[in-house]
Design a protein around this motif. Structure first.
Motif, PDB file in Angstrom:
ATOM      1  N   UNK B 369      74.568 -46.719-119.917  1.00  0.00           N
ATOM      2  CA  UNK B 369      75.592 -46.811-118.728  1.00  0.00           C
ATOM      3  C   UNK B 369      76.757 -46.846-119.918  1.00  0.00           C
ATOM      4  N   UNK B 370      76.579 -47.763-120.767  1.00  0.00           N
ATOM      5  CA  UNK B 370      78.273 -48.627-121.577  1.00  0.00           C
ATOM      6  C   UNK B 370      77.694 -47.121-122.105  1.00  0.00           C
ATOM      7  N   UNK B 371      77.130 -46.430-122.907  1.00  0.00           N
ATOM      8  CA  UNK B 371      76.952 -45.608-124.002  1.00  0.00           C
ATOM      9  C   UNK B 371      77.037 -44.381-123.266  1.00  0.00           C
ATOM     10  N   UNK B 372      76.791 -43.611-122.755  1.00  0.00           N
ATOM     11  CA  UNK B 372      77.108 -42.664-121.763  1.00  0.00           C
ATOM     12  C   UNK B 372      78.800 -42.827-121.224  1.00  0.00           C
ATOM     13  N   UNK B 373      78.700 -44.219-121.043  1.00  0.00           N
ATOM     14  CA  UNK B 373      80.971 -43.797-120.343  1.00  0.00           C
ATOM     15  C   UNK B 373      81.506 -43.889-121.357  1.00  0.00           C
ATOM     16  N   UNK B 374      80.732 -44.664-122.543  1.00  0.00           N
ATOM     17  CA  UNK B 374      82.097 -44.215-124.045  1.00  0.00           C
ATOM     18  C   UNK B 374      81.933 -43.370-124.407  1.00  0.00           C
ATOM     19  N   UNK B 375      80.929 -42.347-123.986  1.00  0.00           N
ATOM     20  CA  UNK B 375      80.954 -40.698-124.686  1.00  0.00           C
ATOM     21  C   UNK B 375      81.795 -40.442-123.431  1.00  0.00           C
ATOM     22  N   UNK B 376      82.194 -40.543-121.993  1.00  0.00           N
ATOM     23  CA  UNK B 376      82.360 -39.561-121.486  1.00  0.00           C
ATOM     24  C   UNK B 376      84.639 -39.962-122.066  1.00  0.00           C
ATOM     25  N   UNK B 377      84.718 -41.842-122.268  1.00  0.00           N
ATOM     26  CA  UNK B 377      85.522 -41.607-122.675  1.00  0.00           C
ATOM     27  C   UNK B 377      85.756 -40.789-123.569  1.00  0.00           C
ATOM     28  N   UNK B 378      85.183 -40.870-124.564  1.00  0.00           N
ATOM     29  CA  UNK B 378      85.524 -40.088-125.878  1.00  0.00           C
ATOM     30  C   UNK B 378      85.944 -38.397-125.257  1.00  0.00           C
ATOM     31  N   UNK B 379      84.899 -38.024-124.819  1.00  0.00           N
ATOM     32  CA  UNK B 379      85.544 -36.807-124.507  1.00  0.00           C
ATOM     33  C   UNK B 379      86.622 -35.900-123.917  1.00  0.00           C
ATOM     34  N   UNK B 380      87.063 -37.114-123.124  1.00  0.00           N
ATOM     35  CA  UNK B 380      88.308 -36.850-122.197  1.00  0.00           C
ATOM     36  C   UNK B 380      89.808 -37.245-122.956  1.00  0.00           C
ATOM     37  N   UNK B 381      89.301 -37.926-123.948  1.00  0.00           N
ATOM     38  CA  UNK B 381      90.203 -38.193-125.422  1.00  0.00           C
ATOM     39  C   UNK B 381      90.422 -36.892-126.098  1.00  0.00           C
ATOM     40  N   UNK B 382      89.727 -36.273-126.428  1.00  0.00           N
ATOM     41  CA  UNK B 382      89.589 -35.108-126.989  1.00  0.00           C
ATOM     42  C   UNK B 382      89.354 -33.858-126.140  1.00  0.00           C
ATOM     43  N   UNK B 383      90.267 -33.665-124.811  1.00  0.00           N
ATOM     44  CA  UNK B 383      90.640 -32.950-123.581  1.00  0.00           C
ATOM     45  C   UNK B 383      88.970 -32.197-123.425  1.00  0.00           C
ATOM     46  N   UNK B 384      88.529 -32.728-123.369  1.00  0.00           N
ATOM     47  CA  UNK B 384      87.335 -31.921-122.629  1.00  0.00           C
ATOM     48  C   UNK B 384      87.040 -32.595-121.291  1.00  0.00           C
ATOM     49  N   UNK B 385      85.966 -31.568-120.782  1.00  0.00           N
ATOM     50  CA  UNK B 385      86.413 -32.409-118.862  1.00  0.00           C
ATOM     51  C   UNK B 385      84.620 -33.087-119.651  1.00  0.00           C
ATOM     52  N   UNK B 386      84.617 -34.570-118.426  1.00  0.00           N
ATOM     53  CA  UNK B 386      83.397 -35.790-118.919  1.00  0.00           C
ATOM     54  C   UNK B 386      82.117 -34.780-117.511  1.00  0.00           C
ATOM     55  N   UNK B 387      81.215 -35.915-117.600  1.00  0.00           N
ATOM     56  CA  UNK B 387      79.944 -35.350-116.859  1.00  0.00           C
ATOM     57  C   UNK B 387      80.533 -35.049-115.368  1.00  0.00           C
ATOM     58  N   UNK B 388      79.713 -34.687-114.684  1.00  0.00           N
ATOM     59  CA  UNK B 388      80.257 -34.770-113.683  1.00  0.00           C
ATOM     60  C   UNK B 388      81.462 -33.419-113.174  1.00  0.00           C
ATOM     61  N   UNK B 389      82.109 -33.344-113.298  1.00  0.00           N
ATOM     62  CA  UNK B 389      83.501 -32.827-112.887  1.00  0.00           C
ATOM     63  C   UNK B 389      82.583 -31.364-113.073  1.00  0.00           C
ATOM     64  N   UNK B 390      83.115 -30.358-112.138  1.00  0.00           N
ATOM     65  CA  UNK B 390      83.325 -29.445-111.821  1.00  0.00           C
ATOM     66  C   UNK B 390      84.166 -28.756-110.914  1.00  0.00           C
ATOM     67  N   UNK B 391      84.539 -27.506-111.181  1.00  0.00           N
ATOM     68  CA  UNK B 391      85.933 -26.606-110.628  1.00  0.00           C
ATOM     69  C   UNK B 391      84.972 -25.324-110.147  1.00  0.00           C
ATOM     70  N   UNK B 392      85.806 -25.484-109.142  1.00  0.00           N
ATOM     71  CA  UNK B 392      85.078 -24.167-107.825  1.00  0.00           C
ATOM     72  C   UNK B 392      83.256 -23.879-107.608  1.00  0.00           C
ATOM     73  N   UNK B 393      82.272 -25.119-107.742  1.00  0.00           N
ATOM     74  CA  UNK B 393      81.255 -25.240-107.148  1.00  0.00           C
ATOM     75  C   UNK B 393      81.131 -26.235-106.473  1.00  0.00           C
ATOM     76  N   UNK B 394      81.180 -26.214-104.795  1.00  0.00           N
ATOM     77  CA  UNK B 394      81.292 -26.454-103.246  1.00  0.00           C
ATOM     78  C   UNK B 394      79.649 -26.716-103.151  1.00  0.00           C
ATOM     79  N   UNK B 395      78.823 -26.497-104.264  1.00  0.00           N
ATOM     80  CA  UNK B 395      77.459 -26.463-103.627  1.00  0.00           C
ATOM     81  C   UNK B 395      76.913 -27.819-103.203  1.00  0.00           C
ATOM     82  N   UNK B 396      76.025 -28.194-102.765  1.00  0.00           N
ATOM     83  CA  UNK B 396      75.821 -29.489-102.404  1.00  0.00           C
ATOM     84  C   UNK B 396      74.641 -29.801-103.982  1.00  0.00           C
ATOM     85  N   UNK B 397      75.396 -31.621-104.188  1.00  0.00           N
ATOM     86  CA  UNK B 397      74.527 -31.975-105.453  1.00  0.00           C
ATOM     87  C   UNK B 397      73.433 -32.668-104.851  1.00  0.00           C
ATOM     88  N   UNK B 398      72.570 -32.843-105.599  1.00  0.00           N
ATOM     89  CA  UNK B 398      71.402 -33.752-105.110  1.00  0.00           C
ATOM     90  C   UNK B 398      71.422 -35.243-105.451  1.00  0.00           C
TER      91      UNK B 398
END
Lengths: 414, 414, 414
Positions: B369-398
């Motif tokens: 969990x900490x590794x994956x979270x740290x990876x998301x933090x770095x993605x955001x710092x690089x201007x990318x989108x972190x895991x689970x973020x979507x745009x324009x997809x309203x279909x229910x998630x599992x």
């Protein structure tokens, strides 16, 4: 059925979003009051009330003024004294001292000091202190006037006159003065003395004639005379001791009213009667900084010589504020329902964030007050004397506050 | 007789002595939540629940989320609004404001703002504000779903979808959703909403299937199903939205159980039924940072349409935790006797000290969990989108959480 | 009539004015107690009492000593243990742990530690912890003596002897020892254990024989024997373990008294009987720093074997202090009226400001104590052993405190 409505999508309305806003700041030059701060040194060039005279007895009390902790007492001969708390010997607080005719004696080893800090006894030392005149308990000068104890906490060689005010001099026999340190006039009550926000938020309110139409009229209830809800035309002018506004109203009954209210530097107010009684105001108030995030209020008022305002005033103040309870007895939810000055000023936080304000045309008084105050701060920094400071002039000063009704045919000011 | 035994002399057993240990630290990248911090900016890329919808009324309330103080209210037309507290005019808190159909009005001078911060009235200004459209009260967008008010506090141009979840969509008639902000699921109760420790300590617990055998089984009492005391074999896997563990148990009655529980990024949990009811979990929880040292929990659950969980759930939760009283009613000594998640997580301090930990083989989920979270933090710092973020997809998630029983002859996982 | 007197004008009496005084400071070398501070490292070279033995049970308790938070408990076999609170695994406080014969077990995942921090079980790990001997919970050594639990928190290779004292050894059958952690002897009571001011203010009082004539005699009431009000002649001398004063008095009844009282380094006192019972003192006290601004007191005393001082001592102590109530039950006004050691020492503030003191000839003991203490701090910094530290010498030490009456014809000391 869900009672919700969807808010328009943020992507199409990004304006004003709270994300990424810059750091919020306050103007520390204006709000800090401690020793050595620009505002604190400026305020230290004036006398400030520190207690109601009748509350100063041989029982030592702790007072905090301008960020300094002090001990206030009255010796057995009636002289008030204001000393640093830490005994010059080993530092025990003189709060636990005992007072006699000559001064205050520390509980630990019995060193005794007079009201000007002279060490007059060291009972355990040889010959009760061969060198005791080399010790001085740090002290501040105090004087009493109008039922208040005033202190001067600035440089001794700059000690100014303690001002006299025209409305409190040459009283007729049927009038006396009443002094109080309750927080009624800020929406508090007689049980609350220390107000937990910066003093300037309170004092600025003095030059804000417009909040009356909202906070004290339409928002909570009609707290003042109902005619106060009429939106006034307001003009501002410099005076000898500060700034004064005149709020002109054409009243529903055809009368015309000039309501004049001054901000007397550095921290004095004199509100004209809020029930629109005609003539000069009979009250003055001092907004005294306790420290950067607390202050207190002292008021002196003319009252009938045979009255006892300490009994009658509390009831009168509830009526005036049109709230069902004392501030201290209200819940947070009730304070939301019936806000008054306390909520409006304390609600700005311990120190308001000037960087976030948007002053409008109705905030002209606030802007003038800050400009004039900043000018005084700079004068003090340049070694000059700020506004209202005099040396050797004891003549009473004009307060100039009141409700003045005009004849109907008079010219209205623009 | 003295009942003491002498401990072996320190000189012959110096190992592990606490003297001279280096400075203890926490991993600030993971735990800080304020604006501009690595973790705070990452969290700001998602929607977070800030209140239970039914509790949001025309009475303004103070909420603190991600280290920011805000005012939440619902206007007379039903729209929720989330604004900065300090009125854009002179800084008085909108907590003391009054709400009508159009928005919230400050008590001091009456400026009024709609739910998106537009200034729609300045009653004391000429023509009620000639320039009022130049003023905007800072605001955050909110949306309501599943009985919760969600806010998005990140950069407007990155606003993601507010996710839908399969278990809360297309409900049959006999089922409804129930939303709550009580702290039952962290060992608290319905009277405690703010938990005084960093949110990550709580969320990490989601991927810790082993504490169940101790804390919830053998230590205090059997708080969950007694079969939970069986030590499981646990495997972990990455999912589309985070990490999921599967805890396999051979139960005493011969059945085999796969218990699957996900940590959905950035802060969602969905615990399978702790009494081992078979099938999908019917609940989700959000672990929402209040600030660096406080957090709160929001939960949504499927309940019978004719039930009232606000009445029945408190009793059910005491039973589940097998403690004789509510958390708030226990003494410190009783909390020592019957510790639960509150004590285990709050007992790590306001922010746990990662430098002092010794992770074992059973802490694999925590490490992932900490590794994956740290990876998301770095993605955001690089201007990318972190895991689970979507745009324009309203279909229910599992969600994918639940207790799944196998046939006895099935292959067990290693 | 106004009852006021005007104070002489400040302009003609500027001396000693409190304006513009320089920054006030304390001597951090002497007063700081945390790890790595000069004073803290010096204090860590000695054993300190941390609890009364009979209060240490299998219920874990939090203690704070020398600025460090620790967990104290007694395992099922009677051995006391003093561990860091944060479990070495994931940081949950061992305050919520359960104690059995072998040690203390964390509530979260069940790791168990013995009284020297060895990890003896990891129930969720394979084979209950294949690598558990690599983990050590940080711990401090403890020993019990005279009814107290002592801890040594310094470098293991410098572990000194835990001293024995002559007055507590080889007790006759009719005498037993009584240990207490009440704050009676500092003017507190049996309900208050933690004193909110720096420990050195309390310990210095030990070498201050003069405050007795004021604080305990003429100021509040006759708290000690009435003969104590006689001003003594005092001499000071260095001893093997610190400093001792002798206060010589010619009593009104013609007797001559040498009252000898030591300050035993680093923090021990032994006050001769305050009712002037002749002979050696039967009590010792330890002034133990909790942190920089708090401390506590432990006392051991010889009492009749058939007495129960936990019942009789509270009443005795009120009588001794000649105050009508327990400290905890007095109002601030009553504490002003009847101050005792608490007020005299706490009244110096959380840490006294040494820069503001004016030591007199009667403060010779204070000055000597500080000089000798500073010398020990420097010795420790140079890698040497401070006063009173021994290795391998368990022979009882001489306390040397008591009231010694002379024949009337004896020579008086100068």
């Amino acid at each position: 059925m869900e009672p919700y409505m969807k808010v328009a999508n943020i992507k199409s309305h990004p304006e004003g979003n709270a994300y990424g806003r810059p750091t919020q700041t306050y103007d520390s030059e204006l709000v800090f009051v401690g020793p050595g701060t620009p505002g604190g040194e400026y305020l230290r060039r004036y006398w400030h009330p520190v207690a109601v005279s009748k509350n100063v007895t041989t029982r030592p009390q702790e007072v905090r003024i301008l960020g300094e902790d002090l001990i206030l007492f009255r010796d057995g001969r009636g002289r008030p004294g204001l000393l640093l708390p830490r005994c010059a010997h080993r530092g025990t607080s003189l709060f636990y001292g005992k007072v006699d005719d000559e001064g205050i004696r520390c509980c630990y080893h019995g060193w005794q000091f007079d009201v000007q800090g002279r060490c007059i006894d060291q009972p355990c030392e040889p010959e009760r202190g061969l060198h005791r005149d080399k010790v001085r308990q740090p002290w501040y000068p105090v004087e009493e006037r109008y039922g208040l104890v005033f202190a001067y906490m600035g440089p001794p060689d700059k000690t100014p006159d303690l001002p006299r005010w025209d409305i409190f001099e040459d009283l007729p026999a049927e009038v006396k003065l009443f002094a109080t340190d309750s927080s009624f006039s800020v929406g508090g009550d007689d049980s609350v003395k220390i107000l937990p926000w910066n003093w300037l938020q309170d004092w600025e309110n003095t030059l804000d004639p417009f909040h009356v139409q909202v906070l004290h009229s339409t928002f909570t209830a009609t707290q003042f005379a109902k005619e106060m809800a009429v939106m006034p035309k307001v003009s501002y002018e410099m005076t000898e001791h500060g700034i004064r506004y005149t709020a002109y109203r054409q009243l529903p009954d055809g009368r015309e009213l000039d309501r004049r209210s001054p901000a007397i530097f550095p921290n004095i107010i004199s509100t004209p009667d809020v029930h629109l009684q005609a003539g000069l105001s009979t009250t003055m108030g001092w907004v005294v900084p306790v420290d950067d995030t607390h202050h207190r209020r002292f008021h002196v008022m003319r009252v009938p010589a045979d009255s006892d305002p300490s009994v009658t005033r509390p009831r009168q103040m509830y009526t005036e504020q049109n709230r069902p309870k004392r501030w201290i007895d209200m819940t947070e939810e009730e304070r939301q329902q019936w806000p008054s000055d306390w909520e409006a000023q304390c609600g700005q936080g311990p120190i308001t964030l000037h960087s976030e304000e948007h002053l409008g045309t109705t905030d002209q008084g606030i802007a003038m007050l800050r400009r004039l105050m900043r000018k005084q701060i700079r004068l003090v920094q340049e070694g000059k004397d700020p506004i209202g400071v005099s040396f050797g002039d004891e003549s009473p000063r004009v307060v100039g506050s009141g409700n003045f009704f005009r004849a109907a045919e008079s010219e209205v000011e623009k």
